[in-house]
Design a protein around this motif. Sequence first.
Motif, PDB file in Angstrom:
ATOM      1  N   SER A  40       0.828  -1.195   0.000  1.00  0.00           N
ATOM      2  CA  SER A  40       0.000   0.000   0.000  1.00  0.00           C
ATOM      3  C   SER A  40       0.865   1.249   0.000  1.00  0.00           C
ATOM      4  CB  SER A  40      -0.926   0.003   1.210  1.00  0.00           C
ATOM      5  OG  SER A  40      -0.174  -0.012   2.404  1.00  0.00           O
ATOM      6  N   THR A  41       0.307   2.314  -0.546  1.00  0.00           N
ATOM      7  CA  THR A  41       0.976   3.613  -0.531  1.00  0.00           C
ATOM      8  C   THR A  41       0.715   4.290   0.803  1.00  0.00           C
ATOM      9  OG1 THR A  41       0.739   3.878  -2.920  1.00  0.00           O
ATOM     10  CG2 THR A  41       1.069   5.877  -1.629  1.00  0.00           C
ATOM     11  N   GLU A  42       1.785   4.716   1.462  1.00  0.00           N
ATOM     12  CA  GLU A  42       1.629   5.426   2.736  1.00  0.00           C
ATOM     13  C   GLU A  42       1.348   6.889   2.446  1.00  0.00           C
ATOM     14  OE1 GLU A  42       5.049   6.039   5.393  1.00  0.00           O
ATOM     15  OE2 GLU A  42       3.828   5.078   6.942  1.00  0.00           O
ATOM     16  N   LYS A  70      -3.641   0.915  -3.430  1.00  0.00           N
ATOM     17  CA  LYS A  70      -4.117   0.719  -2.071  1.00  0.00           C
ATOM     18  C   LYS A  70      -3.394   1.722  -1.165  1.00  0.00           C
ATOM     19  CE  LYS A  70      -4.480  -2.835   1.509  1.00  0.00           C
ATOM     20  NZ  LYS A  70      -4.089  -4.220   1.879  1.00  0.00           N
ATOM     21  N   MET A  71      -4.132   2.333  -0.241  1.00  0.00           N
ATOM     22  CA  MET A  71      -3.547   3.434   0.516  1.00  0.00           C
ATOM     23  C   MET A  71      -3.646   3.201   2.027  1.00  0.00           C
ATOM     24  SD  MET A  71      -4.225   7.451  -0.176  1.00  0.00           S
ATOM     25  CE  MET A  71      -3.744   7.132  -1.878  1.00  0.00           C
ATOM     26  N   SER A  72      -2.523   3.424   2.709  1.00  0.00           N
ATOM     27  CA  SER A  72      -2.484   3.403   4.160  1.00  0.00           C
ATOM     28  C   SER A  72      -2.504   4.860   4.631  1.00  0.00           C
ATOM     29  CB  SER A  72      -1.215   2.698   4.661  1.00  0.00           C
ATOM     30  OG  SER A  72      -1.121   2.770   6.063  1.00  0.00           O
ATOM     31  N   LEU A  73      -3.679   5.292   5.104  1.00  0.00           N
ATOM     32  CA  LEU A  73      -3.890   6.708   5.384  1.00  0.00           C
ATOM     33  C   LEU A  73      -3.683   7.016   6.865  1.00  0.00           C
ATOM     34  CD1 LEU A  73      -4.808   9.211   3.713  1.00  0.00           C
ATOM     35  CD2 LEU A  73      -7.109   8.788   4.585  1.00  0.00           C
ATOM     36  N   LYS A  74      -2.830   7.991   7.133  1.00  0.00           N
ATOM     37  CA  LYS A  74      -2.567   8.440   8.494  1.00  0.00           C
ATOM     38  C   LYS A  74      -3.055   9.879   8.644  1.00  0.00           C
ATOM     39  CE  LYS A  74       1.390   5.411   9.215  1.00  0.00           C
ATOM     40  NZ  LYS A  74       1.082   4.587   8.058  1.00  0.00           N
ATOM     41  N   ASP A 118     -10.518   4.127   4.490  1.00  0.00           N
ATOM     42  CA  ASP A 118     -10.015   3.462   5.684  1.00  0.00           C
ATOM     43  C   ASP A 118      -8.833   4.241   6.247  1.00  0.00           C
ATOM     44  OD1 ASP A 118     -11.844   1.334   5.514  1.00  0.00           O
ATOM     45  OD2 ASP A 118     -10.569   0.303   4.045  1.00  0.00           O
ATOM     46  N   VAL A 119      -8.871   4.486   7.533  1.00  0.00           N
ATOM     47  CA  VAL A 119      -7.794   5.213   8.207  1.00  0.00           C
ATOM     48  C   VAL A 119      -6.934   4.230   8.988  1.00  0.00           C
ATOM     49  CG1 VAL A 119      -7.254   6.986   9.923  1.00  0.00           C
ATOM     50  CG2 VAL A 119      -9.199   7.289   8.365  1.00  0.00           C
ATOM     51  N   ALA A 120      -5.636   4.231   8.701  1.00  0.00           N
ATOM     52  CA  ALA A 120      -4.727   3.305   9.375  1.00  0.00           C
ATOM     53  C   ALA A 120      -4.433   3.759  10.796  1.00  0.00           C
ATOM     54  CB  ALA A 120      -3.427   3.183   8.580  1.00  0.00           C
ATOM     55  N   SER A 121      -4.246   5.060  10.995  1.00  0.00           N
ATOM     56  CA  SER A 121      -3.937   5.571  12.332  1.00  0.00           C
ATOM     57  C   SER A 121      -4.206   7.062  12.391  1.00  0.00           C
ATOM     58  CB  SER A 121      -2.477   5.286  12.702  1.00  0.00           C
ATOM     59  OG  SER A 121      -1.601   5.904  11.783  1.00  0.00           O
TER      60      SER A 121
END
Length: 311
Positions: free
Chosen positions: A11-13, A63-67, A168-171
């Motif tokens: 996933s893209t951060e 795909k994205m890992s969203l902070k 979706d929010v990762a953190s």
Amino acid sequence: LNRLKKLKGMSTEAFVVVNENEVVFAANNGGFRKVQFGIDDYNDFDEYIAAVIYDCIKGRDEKMSLKLVLPSAYYNYGEQVVTGTKSKKDTKYSIHNFSAPISSVRDKDMESTFYFESSTEYESGSKSYDVPDDIPLLQKYLKRKTFLSWNSSRLTSLLSYLSSYEIDVASVVPDIYVYNAVSSKYDGNNAVVTMSERHTDVCVYSGGHVKRMFSFPFGLADMIRRISNAFSLSYHNSRMLMKMYGFVSVPQQYVNYEIKVPVFEDVTRNVKLTDLSYEVQDVLKKQLLLIYDSLKDWDIESVVINGLPVV
């Protein structure tokens, strides 16, 4: 082939930094976008922010890992002060430090809540102690407990709106942790001042930890209203004028410079940069005096100011 499959699943951060007047989106693959707005652009801040974030990331296939980095509207600062006398039965000192993802933690002195940082210090006489064991027996002491916790209703509201966009929010991370990274290069006490349109937050750090946090009921809106009244301009045009030309100290080459500001249809008004600078300086000076007065007992080594759109 297996390596390619793994890469496809990665996933893209991405970070989304939110404050009262802008959203900044930045991805580790080079994606970047900044969206600025004013308090008159929305009715529901959480709903508006969710829509802005969706607009920043829509159309991206990866795909994205969203902070999320969130401002003080989404967390609370609290302080509990207890006095006592040192005896052999005193409980030992403990410190909790919680970060994203959020954990619900039960503290024996407080109700269960969404803490992300809590610390305790002791004062006896003119000395400070990290642990109660160091306090001489039978000496009176003051136990000061500070904590930072998420505003669960505001946070839940924002996450709910984001979920409606299937985001979706990762953190989530409080912005004071980001500012602490800026101030942590200083060994002593230091302060970070964050100015937004309606209020100003001040956070005091010592040794990388949040020691105190307080807020003032003034901000950039005071400067904007001053410009609006001084030059008979709309609030919107005054905000844009300050962001683009709000020099605290006008460079020599712009001393005689005038700006044509639209008023109505073909009607414009000329504003001298020196006159604009005077109005900004006058308001900012009064605000900074109040801020620095609140810090006078802390032996502050440095002050970092964020959010000020003037030079």
